[in-house]
Design an enzyme around this catalytic site. Structure first.
Site, PDB file in Angstrom:
ATOM      1  N   SER A   1       2.494   7.257  -4.496  1.00  0.00           N
ATOM      2  CA  SER A   1       2.880   8.607  -4.112  1.00  0.00           C
ATOM      3  C   SER A   1       3.253   9.414  -5.362  1.00  0.00           C
ATOM      4  O   SER A   1       2.453   9.486  -6.297  1.00  0.00           O
ATOM      5  CB  SER A   1       4.008   8.515  -3.083  1.00  0.00           C
ATOM      6  OG  SER A   1       4.182   9.708  -2.377  1.00  0.00           O
TER       7      SER A   1
ATOM      8  N   ASP B   1      -4.351   9.375   5.115  1.00  0.00           N
ATOM      9  CA  ASP B   1      -3.079   9.743   4.471  1.00  0.00           C
ATOM     10  C   ASP B   1      -2.736  11.186   4.830  1.00  0.00           C
ATOM     11  O   ASP B   1      -3.479  12.113   4.481  1.00  0.00           O
ATOM     12  CB  ASP B   1      -3.219   9.578   2.949  1.00  0.00           C
ATOM     13  CG  ASP B   1      -1.894   9.705   2.200  1.00  0.00           C
ATOM     14  OD1 ASP B   1      -0.975  10.404   2.683  1.00  0.00           O
ATOM     15  OD2 ASP B   1      -1.788   9.108   1.115  1.00  0.00           O
TER      16      ASP B   1
ATOM     17  N   HIS C   1      -0.468   6.608   4.305  1.00  0.00           N
ATOM     18  CA  HIS C   1       0.105   6.822   2.978  1.00  0.00           C
ATOM     19  C   HIS C   1       0.851   5.616   2.420  1.00  0.00           C
ATOM     20  O   HIS C   1       0.745   5.297   1.246  1.00  0.00           O
ATOM     21  CB  HIS C   1       1.062   8.030   3.059  1.00  0.00           C
ATOM     22  CG  HIS C   1       1.655   8.429   1.754  1.00  0.00           C
ATOM     23  ND1 HIS C   1       0.911   8.997   0.742  1.00  0.00           N
ATOM     24  CD2 HIS C   1       2.920   8.344   1.284  1.00  0.00           C
ATOM     25  CE1 HIS C   1       1.703   9.252  -0.298  1.00  0.00           C
ATOM     26  NE2 HIS C   1       2.933   8.850  -0.004  1.00  0.00           N
TER      27      HIS C   1
END
Lengths: 397, 435
Positions: free
Chosen positions: B242, B334, B369
Site C-alpha cells: 500500500s 483492489d 488490497h
C-alpha cells in the site's frame, strides 16, 4: 560487511512432537561440497549431547538428510532422523549418562548446524544453524499431579471434551517418576497416568497389589475417561506388574496391555528384591490373562533374559490368540519412544542397596533405534485398535 | 438421528506450525457415512471470536481427510486443505468491520479445531463436540531473535534468523494506518532474512514532534541494517504494501544511500510527486480525497484518488531508473488503490526505458488490497484510520474470499522465491515445497 551469503539450513517442521519426523535440508552450497551436519542438545543435567553425519552436496548445492546418504560420523546411510537417535554425550563427558526429559512442559531444544568438511568439522564455526523444538506435550494437553487415596503419580489429559480411552503407564526401576511417555500418549489421544510406585516410602510400606488396583480405578472413574477402555502399558518391571494385575486382579479388567522389555516367566526371587512383595509369590501364570496383549522385546536385552517361550505358555493356557509379539534382533532393554538416543550401558542405582552400578542394557544403536521407531508405531496402532475401535464395527476376536 | 458417536479421533499435523505452513486435519474412527462438521475457533487478541467450518461425510473406513475430501458447504467448500484458517470470520453477532492482525508475535495464534456430529451451521457454543484439538500457529520459528531498534531515532524491530549469519537484510513497510506491524517481518526472518519492520508514520519522533519523517529516516534504517554484524550489507531488499509501496519505490529510485538488491511492492502505485517528502506525498493523496466514492454499504472506495494515472512524469516515480529487480503484486479487485492500472503503467514505462527485464508482475483476479501472508482471513472491508484522517472509516479493500486466499498463498510462495533468488543467489529452492 560484505561477506558472501552463506548456505541455508532448514528443519521442517521446526516444532514437532518427539515421535514425529523432520526434514533437514541444506541449500545454496557449492556443488559437490563436503559438509557435516551436526545436532547439539544441552540436557536438563547440563550435559551436551551430539550427533553428526558427513555428507556431500549434489550438483544443485543441496544436501537433504532425508534423501542423501551419510558417509560417516555417528551414523551412515540414509537416515532422516539419525541426527537424533544416534546422539551421544560429547567427548569428555561423564560416563554412563542417559537422556531423559523430566520437565515435559517445555520442549527439548536441538540445534542443528552445518559445517564445512568432514574431518575436524568441530573446529570450524558452523556455516548455518537452525533450532528445532521437540515436544512431549501437544498444545492443549493438561498435566495434573495426582495424590489421591494414597496413590501418587502424574495424569495427562488430551485436549477436547472427551471422554477418552486411558492408560495406566508404569516404568521400571532406577529413574524416579518418568512422565514423558504418558505426556506423549496424551498427545496421541489417551488419558495417561504415569504411576509412581517405586519410591522408597512405598517399598517400606510394602507395595500392595491394592495400590495398583486403586490407581487403575482412579483412572477408570475419572470423568473424562471411558470406563471400559482402560489399558495398561508397562516397561521392564512395570510390565511384570501389568501381567500380574491383568492375571490376578478380580477388581480391574484392562481392555488390553502392552508390555515392553518384560520377563514375565522368570522364576520369582532370583532377580527380584525382597521389597517387591507383589511379585514374590506369583507364578506369572499367563493362562489367566483375558485381554489382548502386545509384548515388545529386544533380543539383545542384557538386563532381563529374553522372552522365548511366551507363545508356548499361552498356547498351553489356550490364550495364544490374544498375543501379539514384537521381538527385535539387535535391540536392547530400554525400548523408548522413537528417535531417543540409545544407551547400551548407563548408571543405575539399585533400589534397596543404593549401590551405584553401570548396567548393561544391550542392543546396538542402529537396530535399537529402528526397533524404537517401529515398536512405537505398532504400539499406537495396537492401542488404537483396542481402545479406540468402535464396538459396533468391531470384528469378533 | 445419529446416536452420539464415541471415540472419534481428530488430529492435526503438525499441531505447531508456522503461519504459512500447511497442516493435515484428519478425522478417524467415525461411523462410515456419518455427517460431521469440522470447525475452527480462534479468539484474537482483542477478544473477538472467529470461526470457520466445513460439512463432511465420513468415508467407508470412517475417515475424513480435509486435504483430500470435499467440504459440501460451510465457510468454505470443496477440497480445501487450509480452509479452516483462511475462511475464518467473526462469529455471528460480532462488531462489523473487524480485521485479524496479531500484535504480539512472540506467542502463537491458538486455534481450537473440533468435530461435531451432524451438519451444524450455528449455535456451536451450545454443542459438545465429539473431539477437539488445539493448534498453534507461529510467526516466529524457534531461534528467531526479536530486537527492538531505537538507534538513530528509529521506531523499528529487527528479526534475526537463528544461526551465525550473515543473512541478507529486508526492510519491511506497511501502509497508511501506521503503527509498528511486526508479523510479516517475523515470518520472513523465519525464512532466513534479517527483517526490520519499520514504523515510519507513527514513530516516536512523529508522535513527539508532530512532524513526519523523511528520506533520512529510511536511510538510517538501511544503514543500521547494513552495519549489523550478522547482516550481509550488500544484499538488502525492501518490501512494502500500500503506501509502503510508495516509500519503497521512492527509496529504490531516488535515494543516494539506499542500494537495494530487490524490491517487492504489494497493492500500491508509483503515482507520487517526484522527490516529494513523505508529507508531501501524503498531502498529494489527501488533495484528491474528493474522489472518494461510497458503495451501497457506505464503504469508502479510495482507488480513484490516484486515477487517472497521470501522464505528467513529475507525478510518477521514474521506474525507468530502477536498477534492481522489482516484483509487483496486484489484486485486480483492489478497491483501495489502483494497483492494476499502476502496474500496467509501470510496465509501459519500464519497456520504454529498457529495464523491463527487471520487472515481474503477479496479478490476481478477484483479489483485493490486503494481500497478506497465507491463510490470513480475508477482510473485504474493515474499519480503518489513516494517520491523516482522525476518524475511523469503513474502508472497502475488495476481493472475493476464495480467490483472495489463493492469491495470498501463491503470492507469498513467489515472494519467497524472488527474495531467495535475489538475496541468496539460489536457484530452484526446494525448502518451500511444504508451504
Amino acid at each position: 560487511m560484505t561477506q558472501a551469503v552463506p548456505p541455508i539450513l532448514s528443519v521442517t517442521p521446526s516444532r514437532a512432537l518427539v515421535d514425529e519426523k523432520f526434514q533437514v535440508l541444506v541449500e545454496n552450497l557449492p556443488p559437490g561440497c563436503p559438509v557435516t551436519l551436526r545436532s547439539l542438545h544441552r540436557s536438563e543435567d547440563e550435559d551436551d549431547w551430539e550427533a553428526y553425519g558427513h555428507y556431500v552436496s549434489d550438483h544443485r548445492g543441496v544436501v537433504s538428510v532425508s534423501e542423501d546418504l551419510s558417509f560417516g560420523g555417528m551414523y551412515t546411510g540414509k537416515e532422516p532422523m539419525g541426527l537424533l537417535w544416534s546422539m551421544r554425550p560429547v567427548p569428555g563427558s561423564r560416563k554412563g549418562l542417559r537422556l531423559r526429559k523430566i520437565n515435559v512442559c517445555t520442549p527439548m531444544l536441538v540445534n542443528i548446524s552445518v559445517h564445512s568438511g568432514h574431518e575436524g568439522f568441530r573446529d570450524r564455526t558452523p556455516l548455518a544453524s537452525a533450532l528445532a523444538e521437540r515436544w512431549y506435550m501437544a498444545p492443549g494437553v493438561k498435566r495434573i499431579d495426582i495424590n489421591k487415596q494414597g496413590v501418587q503419580g502424574t495424569l495427562f489429559i488430551p485436549p477436547g471434551p472427551g471422554p477418552f480411552p486411558a492408560l495406566l503407564d508404569m516404568w521400571g526401576g532406577g529413574a524416579g517418576l518418568l512422565e514423558y511417555r504418558s505426556a506423549l500418549l496424551a498427545s496421541r489421544g489417551y488419558v495417561s497416568f504415569s504411576l509412581d510406585y517405586l519410591r522408597s516410602e512405598h517399598l517400606s510400606a510394602d507395595v500392595e497389589f491394592k495400590y495398583f488396583e486403586t490407581a487403575f480405578n482412579i483412572i477408570r472413574n475419572h470423568p473424562q475417561v471411558i470406563p471400559d477402555r482402560v489399558g495398561i502399558l508397562g516397561s521392564s518391571l512395570g510390565s511384570m506388574v501389568a501381567f500380574n494385575l491383568t492375571a490376578y486382579s478380580t477388581i480391574i479388567k484392562p481392555r488390553c496391555i502392552v508390555c515392553i522389555s518384560s520377563n514375565h516367566y522368570h522364576p520369582p526371587g532370583t532377580t527380584l528384591k525382597a521389597g517387591f512383595k507383589i511379585l514374590s509369590n506369583r507364578t506369572n501364570d499367563l493362562s489367566k490373562i483375558n485381554c489382548p496383549m502386545l509384548l515388545v522385546n529386544g533380543c539383545d536385552d542384557q538386563n532381563w533374559p529374553t522372552v522365548e517361550t511366551v507363545a508356548r505358555l499361552l498356547r498351553e493356557g489356550g490364550k495364544e490368540h490374544l498375543l501379539s509379539r514384537l521381538a527385535y534382533p539387535g535391540a536392547g532393554h530400554l525400548i523408548e519412544p522413537p528417535f531417543s538416543p540409545h544407551f547400551r550401558a548407563t548408571k543405575f542405582i539399585i533400589l534397596n542397596s543404593k549401590e551405584k552400578v553401570i548396567l548393561l542394557w544391550g542392543g546396538h544403536t542402529k537396530p535399537h533405534s529402528d526397533a524404537q521407531e517401529d515398536s512405537w508405531r505398532k504400539i499406537l496402532s495396537f492401542l488404537q485398535l483396542h481402545l479406540y475401535h468402535s464396538p459396533s464395527v468391531k470384528a469378533n476376536l | 438421528m445419529d446416536r452420539k458417536q464415541c471415540c472419534v479421533k481428530l488430529s492435526v499435523q503438525p499441531s505447531r506450525g508456522l503461519m504459512d505452513e500447511k497442516f493435515i486435519v484428519l478425522v478417524q474412527n467415525a461411523l462410515p457415512g456419518s455427517q460431521l462438521t469440522i470447525r475452527a475457533l480462534h479468539q484474537c487478541e482483542d477478544g473477538h471470536s472467529w470461526e470457520a467450518f466445513g460439512h463432511y461425510t465420513a468415508d467407508t473406513t470412517g475417515t475424513i481427510n480435509v486435504s483430500e475430501d470435499p467440504s459440501i458447504r460451510g465457510t468454505y467448500s470443496g477440497v480445501e486443505q487450509m480452509g479452516l484458517l483462511w475462511s475464518l470470520r467473526p462469529i455471528p453477532g460480532s462488531k462489523p468491520g473487524l480485521r485479524m492482525r496479531k500484535k504480539n508475535i512472540q506467542t502463537p495464534m491458538e486455534v481450537t479445531i473440533s468435530v461435531y456430529q451432524g451438519h451444524q451451521t450455528e449455535g456451536f457454543a451450545d454443542l459438545v463436540p465429539l473431539s477437539g484439538v488445539v493448534v498453534e500457529r507461529w510467526y516466529m520459528a524457534p531461534g528467531v531473535r526479536r530486537i527492538p531498534v531505537t538507534e538513530g531515532g528509529l521506531t523499528a524491530t529487527l528479526f534475526l534468523p537463528s544461526g551465525p549469519g550473515p543473512f541478507p537484510g529486508l526492510l519491511d513497510l506497511w501502509g497508511g494506518g501506521g503503527q509498528l506491524v511486526e508479523y510479516r517481518a517475523a515470518l520472513l526472518a523465519s525464512h532466513g532474512f534479517a527483517s526490520m519492520a519499520i514504523d515510519y508514520l507513527t514513530s516516536k519522533f512523529t508522535m513527539e514532534t508532530g512532524k513526519m519523517v523523511d528520506n533520512q529516516y529510511f536511510e538510517t534504517a538501511y544503514r543500521v541494517l547494513q552495519q549489523h554484524p550478522q547482516v550481509c550489507g550488500s544484499k538488502i531488499a525492501m518490501i512494502g504494501l500500500s503506501f509502503g509501496t510508495s516509500m519503497t519505490l521512492k527509496m529504490a529510485i531516488y535515494s543516494e544511500v539506499i542500494k537495494l538488491s530487490a524490491a517487492v511492492c504489494i497493492s500500491g502505485s508509483h503515482v507520487q510527486p517526484v522527490e516529494g517528502s513523505v508529507e508531501e506525498i501524503m498531502g498529494f493523496f489527501q488533495k484528491n480525497a474528493g474522489k472518494t466514492r461510497f458503495n451501497e454499504k457506505n464503504e469508502a472506495i479510495w482507488r480513484d484518488l490516484l486515477l487517472p494515472i497521470p501522464t505528467d512524469p513529475s507525478l510518477k516515480a521514474d521506474v525507468g531508473r530502477l536498477q534492481c529487480p522489482l516484483l509487483l503484486v496486484v489484486g485486480e479487485d483492489d478497491q483501495n488503490w489502483p494497483a492494476q492500472e499502476s502496474a500496467l503503467d509501470i510496465k509501459e514505462m519500464m519497456a520504454r526505458a529498457g529495464n523491463s527485464h527487471l520487472l515481474t508482475v503477479l496479478s490476481y483476479p478477484n483479489a483485493g488490497h490486503l494481500i497478506e501472508p497465507p491463510y490470513t482471513p480475508h477482510a473485504r472491508s474493515s474499519t480503518f484510520k489513516t494517520v491523516e484522517i482522525q476518524e475511523k472509516v469503513m474502508c472497502l479493500w475488495g476481493g472475493q474470499t476464495v480467490e483472495h486466499s489463493r492469491a495470498q498463498e501463491d503470492a507469498w510462495k513467489k515472494i519467497l522465491v524472488f527474495l531467495r533468488e535475489n538475496l541468496y543467489g539460489g536457484r530452484n529452492p526446494t525448502s518451500f515445497s511444504h508451504l
